[in-house]
Design a protein around this motif. Structure first.
Motif, short mmCIF file in Angstrom:
data_model
loop_
_atom_site.label_atom_id
_atom_site.label_comp_id
_atom_site.label_asym_id
_atom_site.label_seq_id
_atom_site.Cartn_x
_atom_site.Cartn_y
_atom_site.Cartn_z
N PRO A 1 52.53 30.25 26.82
CA PRO A 1 51.07 30.33 26.80
C PRO A 1 50.43 29.09 26.16
N VAL A 2 49.27 28.74 26.68
CA VAL A 2 48.42 27.70 26.11
C VAL A 2 46.99 28.25 26.11
N SER A 3 46.32 28.20 24.98
CA SER A 3 44.96 28.71 24.91
C SER A 3 44.04 27.68 24.27
N LEU A 4 42.76 27.95 24.40
CA LEU A 4 41.72 27.04 23.92
C LEU A 4 40.66 27.85 23.19
N LEU A 5 40.40 27.53 21.94
CA LEU A 5 39.34 28.18 21.18
C LEU A 5 38.15 27.25 21.10
N ILE A 6 37.02 27.71 21.61
CA ILE A 6 35.78 26.94 21.59
C ILE A 6 34.85 27.55 20.55
N ALA A 7 34.37 26.74 19.62
CA ALA A 7 33.42 27.20 18.60
C ALA A 7 32.21 26.28 18.58
N GLN A 8 31.20 26.68 17.80
CA GLN A 8 29.92 25.97 17.81
C GLN A 8 29.48 25.62 16.40
N PHE A 9 30.40 25.09 15.59
CA PHE A 9 30.06 24.77 14.22
C PHE A 9 29.35 23.42 14.14
N SER A 10 28.57 23.26 13.08
CA SER A 10 27.74 22.06 12.96
C SER A 10 28.33 21.08 11.95
N LYS A 11 27.83 19.86 12.02
CA LYS A 11 28.17 18.82 11.05
C LYS A 11 26.91 18.43 10.29
N ASP A 12 27.10 17.92 9.07
CA ASP A 12 25.93 17.51 8.30
C ASP A 12 25.49 16.11 8.74
N VAL A 13 24.46 15.60 8.10
CA VAL A 13 23.89 14.31 8.53
C VAL A 13 24.89 13.17 8.42
N GLY A 14 25.89 13.34 7.56
CA GLY A 14 26.90 12.30 7.41
C GLY A 14 28.05 12.42 8.38
N GLY A 15 27.99 13.43 9.25
CA GLY A 15 29.05 13.62 10.22
C GLY A 15 30.20 14.47 9.72
N GLU A 16 30.09 15.00 8.50
CA GLU A 16 31.13 15.85 7.96
C GLU A 16 30.87 17.31 8.37
N PRO A 17 31.93 18.09 8.58
CA PRO A 17 31.73 19.50 8.95
C PRO A 17 30.92 20.24 7.88
N ALA A 18 29.90 20.95 8.30
CA ALA A 18 29.11 21.75 7.37
C ALA A 18 29.89 23.02 7.02
N PRO A 19 29.67 23.57 5.82
CA PRO A 19 30.35 24.83 5.49
C PRO A 19 29.89 25.94 6.43
N LEU A 20 30.73 26.95 6.58
CA LEU A 20 30.47 28.02 7.52
C LEU A 20 29.72 29.17 6.86
#
Length: 707
Positions: free
Chosen positions: A470-489
């Motif tokens: 099996p091969v799967s793909l998880l698609i999510a819609q999380f945001s990044k902050d103004v500096g391009g770093e992942p924002a906390p969830l």
């Protein structure tokens, strides 16, 4: 998810060709599939110095031209196989020249089809997305056409009629093949078959018309700032303003939900709720009435008493009678709790507004008010405890400890965007590779806007002893902050990510031999259950601490008191909320299990019965703006509640203490996840639970944590 199928004119059945079919029915098909995989792989390998996943036929970064070429090859080669199956004389049909070729073709072409289709969701280039969407229509049409091939159906039916002794999973696959054709009317006369086609086209047109009417609705209301008291400033600023200073409120669901939950002015809430419930009025009532009638006609042509029983035929619930009984049982079991919850809301309304009757428009607002008073939860602060750099490893560890897995990231792999990551999953005991998954986590322009899991390649075992994983793909819609770093969830995002990763685990741990039963190809009433079981660990203190740490000091996880409060908050007013959903589920089930239902009369009688005497809002008719009953979930709206009930039973009876019990986790993996769709879902659950599922744990969990 799409299966690989095909269509073309029937080939001649000469003896020379028959001999060829006898040989190519299995062994020759392997060469066909390999040639397709090689075509797909070599067509894109030169574009990147990075490598693809070993043993994976999924292709990423295909150009528009390559997508079109691959789609053409899929259609052409699969047509050859269907022609070969159709050419087998009916007295010479066998498992090897009818069933096996179709099963192996389906398995091997699935990842190639997905290679053509998933770029429409994720490719950075607009031209690739457009080409992928166009190709999807072509492949879907190809699939639909081959399921109408009478010559292929005759061969399958002739073999099925022999009643040969074959393995249980193979027998189940054969039954599915027969139903695929018969749901398209292939066992009917030509006249009835034409009527099936006409009704299906009519149903498609009516469904789209119902939804299009809602999409085209541009109703709006105008309110002064005082009449919108309670709405956050950022929402007010997003609204258009008239020359006299009033705010224009559209009936977009996000605006309506915000007003019903936050606006302090009862008249405003009522006006918005009534306008929302009147959308498309008579026009959609007429469309839905015709739609229901057409679906009943279709079901009866295909041998079912009504459309609900047709829709439920391949589901755990099986019959409309069982679904209605299930919903009524849950409703009656929660009535006492719901009455207590409603009295709390009514008391608060009396304190704030006097002796004004409580209406449906008050429900969300006063639930929100009571929750603010009862729960000391600062969700802004809670968000700061969930950096994705901690959440993801925490989810991995929980899954690994429970199910005996080992997850390793793969470096230097070919991906479609720099944010995409790839992982291999191994059995922690044997070290055997079980499968792969991709994570595409962050929002970007042109990307699919929902969080979901897509199967890219299914587990399958082939006649020569080889297999694909099996091969799967998880698609999510999380945001990044103004500096391009992942924002906390946010906490809801953590729960959503854990839920979707549950589908990844479900897909990778599935060991069904046939691709048709692998991955997420399971009973629709069953498919959400594993993820809903896993969601429970988002509310246990021990596992919450594994996933959390303050953004500025990751050694400080969520406090125990906050974890306990989140668990109580989870079930806040759960009975009232569920009764509202049960009302819609019952409406959906009743209109598709009975003839000539008067929608408005049904709603006026059903609503107060389910909602503790609360009448439907004056002048509204939910039947005009209930798209789930028109397209996508018709006669199956109950399914989410059904799977939640089963998941609650599994968690309470097997994992009830919240510990990461490896022994029980491995039982769950081997008995529930591994078979997939190869066995009936109720049989799988009874084997794991030692009995049939019960509603008791679901009810008790809501009563236990009630206010």
């Amino acid at each position: 998810m799409t299966e690989s199928e095909g269509t073309d004119e029937k080939s001649s059945g000469s003896k020379r060709k028959l001999n060829l079919v006898a040989f190519t029915g299995a062994a020759g098909l392997l060469g066909l599939a390999i040639s397709l995989a090689i075509f797909a792989f070599t067509s894109h390998r030169g574009k990147s110095k990075k490598k693809g996943l070993p043993g994976c036929a999924v292709c990423v970064n295909l150009s528009p031209k390559e997508i079109i070429e691959l789609a053409d090859a899929i259609v052409a080669e699969s047509t050859r196989v269907y022609d070969a199956v159709a050419s087998v004389p009916l007295d010479r049909v066998s498992y090897e020249n009818v069933v096996l070729p179709l099963a192996e073709l389906e398995a091997r072409q699935f990842p190639l089809i997905q290679s053509c289709m998933f770029p429409k969701m994720l490719a950075p280039e607009d031209t690739v997305r457009k080409t992928s969407a166009e190709v999807e229509q072509k492949i879907d049409a190809h699939i639909l056409a081959w399921r109408k091939r009478e010559d292929v159906y005759r061969a399958i039916k002739a073999y099925a009629a022999r009643g040969e002794l074959i393995a249980p999973e193979a027998k189940r696959y054969l039954q599915c093949l027969v139903k695929d054709f018969e749901h398209n009317g292939l066992d009917l006369t030509v006249t009835k078959r034409e009527e099936v086609l006409r009704l299906r086209n009519e149903i498609d047109e009516l469904s789209l018309q119902y939804v299009q009417n809602l999409n085209d609705d541009n109703s709006c209301l105008f309110f002064s700032e005082a009449e919108l008291d309670g709405l956050p400033p950022e929402l007010l600023e997003s609204l258009d303003k008239t020359g006299n200073g009033e705010f224009k409120v559209t009936l977009e669901s996000s605006h309506v939900a915000a007003i019903l939950e936050l606006c302090k002015i009862a008249r405003t809430r009522r006006a918005v709720a009534m306008a929302y419930g009147k959308r498309c009025g008579d026009v959609n009532i007429a469309v839905l009435k015709k739609l229901v009638q057409s679906r009943h006609k279709l079901a009866r042509l295909l041998g079912y008493a009504n459309y609900a029983n047709y829709a439920l035929d391949r589901r755990m619930a099986k019959t409309s009678t069982k679904v209605i009984g299930f919903l009524e049982d849950i409703s009656s079991s929660l009535t006492d709790l719901a009455i207590r919850e409603l009295e709390i809301l009514k008391d608060l309304k009396r304190k704030e507004e006097g002796e004004i009757p409580f209406g449906m428009e008050d429900l969300l607002y006063y639930i929100k008010r009571v929750e603010e008073q009862q729960f000391d939860l600062d969700f802004g602060d809670i968000r700061q405890h969930f950096p994705i750099s901690l959440v993801l490893p925490g989810i991995f560890k929980i899954s690994q400890d429970l199910f005996g897995l080992k997850i390793e990231e793969i470096a230097e792999i070919d991906v479609w965007h720099q944010d995409v990551r790839a992982f291999a999953v191994f059995d922690s005991g044997s070290g055997k590779l079980l499968g792969y998954f991709y994570l595409d986590m962050f929002t970007r322009e042109g990307k699919f806007s929902h969080t979901c899991v897509v199967a890219l390649q299914n587990n399958a075992l082939f006649h020569n002893g080889t297999s694909q994983i099996p091969v799967s793909l998880l698609i999510a819609q999380f945001s990044k902050d103004v500096g391009g770093e992942p924002a906390p969830l946010g906490f809801s995002e953590v729960v959503s990510l854990f839920h979707e990763f549950g589908h990844v685990v479900q897909h990778i741990c599935n060991r069904a031999s046939f691709a048709r039963f692998s991955g997420l190809h399971v009973d629709p009433d069953f498919v959400e259950i594993p993820s809903q079981v896993l969601e429970n660990w988002c509310y246990e203190s021990f596992t919450l601490k594994l996933m959390s740490g303050y953004r500025q000091d990751i050694t400080k996880p969520l406090l125990d008191e906050v974890c306990k409060t989140l668990k109580r908050w989870r079930y806040s007013f759960s009975a009232l909320k569920l009764l509202q959903e049960i009302f819609y589920c019952l409406f959906d089930q009743i209109i598709y299990s009975a003839d000539d239902v008067n929608f408005l009369e049904l709603i006026r009688s059903l609503h107060p019965k389910v909602m503790l005497g609360l009448p439907v809002l004056e002048g509204t008719n939910p039947a005009s703006c209930f798209p789930r009953a028109a397209i996508g979930s018709e006669a199956t709206c109950y399914s989410r509640i059904w799977s939640e009930v089963v998941a609650a039973d599994i968690y309470a009876s097997k994992f009830g203490d919240g510990d990461l019990n490896h022994y029980i986790g491995m039982q769950f993996r081997n008995k529930v996840l591994s078979p997939g769709g190869a066995k009936p879902a109720l049989e799988i659950l009874a084997d794991f639970l030692g009995r049939e599922p019960s509603t008791r744990a679901f009810i008790e969990s809501r009563v236990k944590y009630s206010l």
